[in-house]
Scaffold this motif. Structure first.
Motif, PDB file in Angstrom:
ATOM      1  N   ALA A  79       0.831  -1.206   0.000  1.00 24.65           N
ATOM      2  CA  ALA A  79       0.000   0.000   0.000  1.00 24.65           C
ATOM      3  C   ALA A  79       0.865   1.256   0.000  1.00 24.65           C
ATOM      4  CB  ALA A  79      -0.926  -0.004   1.212  1.00 24.65           C
ATOM      5  N   ALA A  80       1.990   1.214   0.725  1.00 24.81           N
ATOM      6  CA  ALA A  80       2.881   2.375   0.804  1.00 24.81           C
ATOM      7  C   ALA A  80       3.454   2.729  -0.566  1.00 24.81           C
ATOM      8  CB  ALA A  80       4.010   2.097   1.794  1.00 24.81           C
ATOM      9  N   LEU A  81       3.779   1.722  -1.368  1.00 23.25           N
ATOM     10  CA  LEU A  81       4.265   1.989  -2.719  1.00 23.25           C
ATOM     11  C   LEU A  81       3.196   2.688  -3.544  1.00 23.25           C
ATOM     12  CD1 LEU A  81       6.153  -1.331  -3.593  1.00 23.25           C
ATOM     13  CD2 LEU A  81       7.173   0.927  -3.251  1.00 23.25           C
ATOM     14  N   LEU A  82       1.963   2.245  -3.388  1.00 20.75           N
ATOM     15  CA  LEU A  82       0.862   2.832  -4.150  1.00 20.75           C
ATOM     16  C   LEU A  82       0.581   4.262  -3.693  1.00 20.75           C
ATOM     17  CD1 LEU A  82      -1.034   1.958  -6.406  1.00 20.75           C
ATOM     18  CD2 LEU A  82      -2.662   1.211  -4.679  1.00 20.75           C
ATOM     19  N   MET A  83       0.750   4.518  -2.386  1.00 21.88           N
ATOM     20  CA  MET A  83       0.483   5.851  -1.843  1.00 21.88           C
ATOM     21  C   MET A  83       1.699   6.762  -1.905  1.00 21.88           C
ATOM     22  SD  MET A  83      -1.996   5.114   1.467  1.00 21.88           S
ATOM     23  CE  MET A  83      -0.902   3.966   2.294  1.00 21.88           C
ATOM     24  N   GLY A  84       2.847   6.215  -2.315  1.00 21.30           N
ATOM     25  CA  GLY A  84       4.061   7.023  -2.397  1.00 21.30           C
ATOM     26  C   GLY A  84       4.624   7.401  -1.045  1.00 21.30           C
ATOM     27  N   GLU A  91       6.603   5.382   8.557  1.00 20.37           N
ATOM     28  CA  GLU A  91       6.708   4.972   9.954  1.00 20.37           C
ATOM     29  C   GLU A  91       5.423   5.286  10.712  1.00 20.37           C
ATOM     30  OE1 GLU A  91       8.129   3.023  13.046  1.00 20.37           O
ATOM     31  OE2 GLU A  91       9.084   3.149  11.075  1.00 20.37           O
ATOM     32  N   GLU A  92       4.803   6.421  10.411  1.00 19.64           N
ATOM     33  CA  GLU A  92       3.535   6.766  11.048  1.00 19.64           C
ATOM     34  C   GLU A  92       2.445   5.764  10.675  1.00 19.64           C
ATOM     35  OE1 GLU A  92       2.685   9.074  13.331  1.00 19.64           O
ATOM     36  OE2 GLU A  92       4.853   9.376  13.486  1.00 19.64           O
ATOM     37  N   LYS A  93       2.459   5.326   9.424  1.00 15.26           N
ATOM     38  CA  LYS A  93       1.479   4.334   8.991  1.00 15.26           C
ATOM     39  C   LYS A  93       1.694   3.004   9.713  1.00 15.26           C
ATOM     40  CE  LYS A  93      -1.402   6.139   6.096  1.00 15.26           C
ATOM     41  NZ  LYS A  93      -2.848   6.184   6.465  1.00 15.26           N
ATOM     42  N   ARG A  94       2.946   2.656   9.929  1.00 21.00           N
ATOM     43  CA  ARG A  94       3.228   1.414  10.651  1.00 21.00           C
ATOM     44  C   ARG A  94       2.652   1.476  12.065  1.00 21.00           C
ATOM     45  NH1 ARG A  94       8.611   1.274   8.044  1.00 21.00           N
ATOM     46  NH2 ARG A  94       8.585  -0.445   6.540  1.00 21.00           N
ATOM     47  N   LYS A  95       2.767   2.628  12.690  1.00 22.88           N
ATOM     48  CA  LYS A  95       2.233   2.791  14.040  1.00 22.88           C
ATOM     49  C   LYS A  95       0.709   2.712  14.039  1.00 22.88           C
ATOM     50  CE  LYS A  95       6.068   5.720  15.610  1.00 22.88           C
ATOM     51  NZ  LYS A  95       6.456   7.089  16.060  1.00 22.88           N
ATOM     52  N   ALA A  96       0.100   3.221  12.969  1.00 17.56           N
ATOM     53  CA  ALA A  96      -1.365   3.235  12.891  1.00 17.56           C
ATOM     54  C   ALA A  96      -1.936   1.869  12.546  1.00 17.56           C
ATOM     55  CB  ALA A  96      -1.815   4.262  11.851  1.00 17.56           C
ATOM     56  N   GLY A  97      -1.116   1.004  11.967  1.00 14.61           N
ATOM     57  CA  GLY A  97      -1.613  -0.307  11.556  1.00 14.61           C
ATOM     58  C   GLY A  97      -2.421  -0.201  10.270  1.00 14.61           C
ATOM     59  N   LEU A  98      -3.280  -1.166  10.043  1.00 15.17           N
ATOM     60  CA  LEU A  98      -4.083  -1.179   8.816  1.00 15.17           C
ATOM     61  C   LEU A  98      -5.308  -0.284   8.989  1.00 15.17           C
ATOM     62  CD1 LEU A  98      -3.907  -4.945   7.761  1.00 15.17           C
ATOM     63  CD2 LEU A  98      -2.643  -3.011   6.819  1.00 15.17           C
ATOM     64  N   ASP A  99      -5.102   1.031   8.864  1.00 22.13           N
ATOM     65  CA  ASP A  99      -6.220   1.965   8.974  1.00 22.13           C
ATOM     66  C   ASP A  99      -6.998   1.988   7.658  1.00 22.13           C
ATOM     67  OD1 ASP A  99      -4.623   3.419   7.239  1.00 22.13           O
ATOM     68  OD2 ASP A  99      -4.038   4.919   8.727  1.00 22.13           O
ATOM     69  N   ASP A 100      -8.066   2.787   7.618  1.00 17.78           N
ATOM     70  CA  ASP A 100      -8.949   2.791   6.448  1.00 17.78           C
ATOM     71  C   ASP A 100      -8.214   3.211   5.179  1.00 17.78           C
ATOM     72  OD1 ASP A 100     -11.030   1.965   8.012  1.00 17.78           O
ATOM     73  OD2 ASP A 100     -11.929   3.956   8.243  1.00 17.78           O
ATOM     74  N   GLU A 101      -7.338   4.214   5.286  1.00 19.73           N
ATOM     75  CA  GLU A 101      -6.619   4.691   4.104  1.00 19.73           C
ATOM     76  C   GLU A 101      -5.708   3.595   3.544  1.00 19.73           C
ATOM     77  OE1 GLU A 101      -3.932   8.538   2.727  1.00 19.73           O
ATOM     78  OE2 GLU A 101      -3.823   7.843   4.805  1.00 19.73           O
ATOM     79  N   THR A 102      -5.013   2.903   4.444  1.00 16.64           N
ATOM     80  CA  THR A 102      -4.122   1.827   4.009  1.00 16.64           C
ATOM     81  C   THR A 102      -4.915   0.685   3.392  1.00 16.64           C
ATOM     82  OG1 THR A 102      -2.530   2.381   5.744  1.00 16.64           O
ATOM     83  CG2 THR A 102      -2.356   0.196   4.751  1.00 16.64           C
ATOM     84  N   LEU A 103      -6.037   0.323   4.012  1.00 15.26           N
ATOM     85  CA  LEU A 103      -6.859  -0.759   3.478  1.00 15.26           C
ATOM     86  C   LEU A 103      -7.456  -0.397   2.121  1.00 15.26           C
ATOM     87  CD1 LEU A 103      -8.659  -2.034   6.698  1.00 15.26           C
ATOM     88  CD2 LEU A 103      -7.019  -3.307   5.297  1.00 15.26           C
ATOM     89  N   ASP A 104      -7.812   0.878   1.934  1.00 16.08           N
ATOM     90  CA  ASP A 104      -8.326   1.307   0.629  1.00 16.08           C
ATOM     91  C   ASP A 104      -7.258   1.144  -0.447  1.00 16.08           C
ATOM     92  OD1 ASP A 104     -10.808   1.908   1.595  1.00 16.08           O
ATOM     93  OD2 ASP A 104     -10.458   4.068   1.764  1.00 16.08           O
ATOM     94  N   ALA A 105      -6.024   1.545  -0.112  1.00 15.98           N
ATOM     95  CA  ALA A 105      -4.933   1.415  -1.083  1.00 15.98           C
ATOM     96  C   ALA A 105      -4.622  -0.048  -1.355  1.00 15.98           C
ATOM     97  CB  ALA A 105      -3.691   2.141  -0.570  1.00 15.98           C
ATOM     98  N   PHE A 106      -4.556  -0.837  -0.295  1.00 11.28           N
ATOM     99  CA  PHE A 106      -4.271  -2.255  -0.493  1.00 11.28           C
ATOM    100  C   PHE A 106      -5.426  -2.942  -1.214  1.00 11.28           C
ATOM    101  CE2 PHE A 106      -4.001  -6.727   0.999  1.00 11.28           C
ATOM    102  CZ  PHE A 106      -2.798  -7.027   0.381  1.00 11.28           C
ATOM    103  N   GLY A 107      -6.632  -2.418  -1.041  1.00  9.75           N
ATOM    104  CA  GLY A 107      -7.778  -2.952  -1.771  1.00  9.75           C
ATOM    105  C   GLY A 107      -7.590  -2.855  -3.276  1.00  9.75           C
ATOM    106  N   GLN A 108      -6.879  -1.812  -3.739  1.00 10.53           N
ATOM    107  CA  GLN A 108      -6.591  -1.700  -5.172  1.00 10.53           C
ATOM    108  C   GLN A 108      -5.657  -2.822  -5.626  1.00 10.53           C
ATOM    109  OE1 GLN A 108      -5.645   2.345  -6.597  1.00 10.53           O
ATOM    110  NE2 GLN A 108      -6.255   3.092  -4.579  1.00 10.53           N
ATOM    111  N   VAL A 109      -4.715  -3.181  -4.751  1.00  7.72           N
ATOM    112  CA  VAL A 109      -3.838  -4.318  -5.052  1.00  7.72           C
ATOM    113  C   VAL A 109      -4.676  -5.586  -5.172  1.00  7.72           C
ATOM    114  CG1 VAL A 109      -1.932  -5.736  -4.201  1.00  7.72           C
ATOM    115  CG2 VAL A 109      -1.871  -3.248  -3.890  1.00  7.72           C
TER     116      VAL A 109
END
Length: 261
Positions: A79-84, A91-109
């Protein structure tokens, strides 16, 4: 409906996944595997840790449903690659875990992964598949996230940018294996080796060996990793090591693939 070849599905899926995910993520994606094994739903839960889970259901009325399962950190890496994202933002995303924004991006994968599966299914006269919601699950506490029973698990390792790697699993229920594929669920045991009741692997003398000629050592290793899924020996060769005698040894090969990726 004629039954399809599960090994061929895994091979075609890996090739398409490597190409299509690379295009989606804007990164050179390389796959290793698959490792094939029979697992129980409880075994998957016992792996521990949060998972990104996506179910994909057949569009016909058969009720068959496959499951994509990816560890949370690996889903975040894609997801991080897709979100740039990189550096502090990652690192902030890692702390947040699989939040809605990350899941939306990974959903595209996962949408891409499902589209590939449908494309290959249709080429094999199998039903198209539709993706359901991609969600974060904690197997130890989410008891109903994966229906009970046995599954054929195909596990790939995705090499992403730098040294990053991600695990990517496809779980096919035993009922689907029996209904759609010529390979039974028990064709391989949990170690990935042929079970006592499985047919022996064909030998080169029977013309079953697949020869892959490729200058890239990683590609040669990836080709040899496909032996289980293909159900035949794979001989990966560096073209610089070829001699006239080599081609005599290839005479009984089932096929010769040049620079396969």
């Amino acid at each position: 409906m004629a039954k399809a070849d599960y090994g061929n599905l895994c091979i075609e899926y890996a090739r398409a996944l490597q190409e299509d995910l690379g295009g989606l993520l804007g990164s050179n994606v390389r796959l290793k595997g698959p490792k094939l094994e029979v697992v129980d739903a409880a075994d998957v839960a016992a792996d521990g840790g949060t998972l990104a889970h996506t179910s994909v259901a057949a569009k016909d009325d058969s009720g068959h449903t496959f499951h994509f399962v990816v560890p949370a950190d690996d889903a975040l890496a894609m997801a991080a690659l897709l979100m740039g994202l990189d550096g502090d933002a990652l690192e902030e995303k890692r702390k947040a875990g699989l939040d809605d924004e990350t899941l939306d991006a990974f959903g595209q994968v996962m949408e891409t992964a499902t589209a590939i599966l449908t494309r290959i299914h249709e080429s094999m006269a199998l039903p198209a598949m539709a993706r359901a919601e991609t969600r974060a699950v904690a197997p130890e506490s989410d008891a109903d996230w994966l229906p009970s029973g046995s599954y054929k698990r195909a596990s790939w390792t995705l090499a992403l940018e730098g040294d990053a790697e991600a695990r990517f699993d496809l779980l096919v229920p035993g009922a689907s294996m029996e209904a759609w594929f010529a390979t039974s669920l028990e064709a391989e045991d949990a170690s990935g080796e042929a079970s006592a009741g499985a047919a022996p692997m064909p030998t080169a003398a029977e013309g079953a060996t697949l020869v892959v000629i490729d200058p890239d050592p990683d590609d040669r290793e990836a080709a040899e990793d496909l032996e289980e899924a293909l159900g035949r020996p794979v001989w990966a060769v560096d073209p610089e090591q070829l001699t006239a005698a080599s081609f005599e040894e290839f005479a009984d090969a089932a096929a010769i693939v040049l620079a396969w990726q």
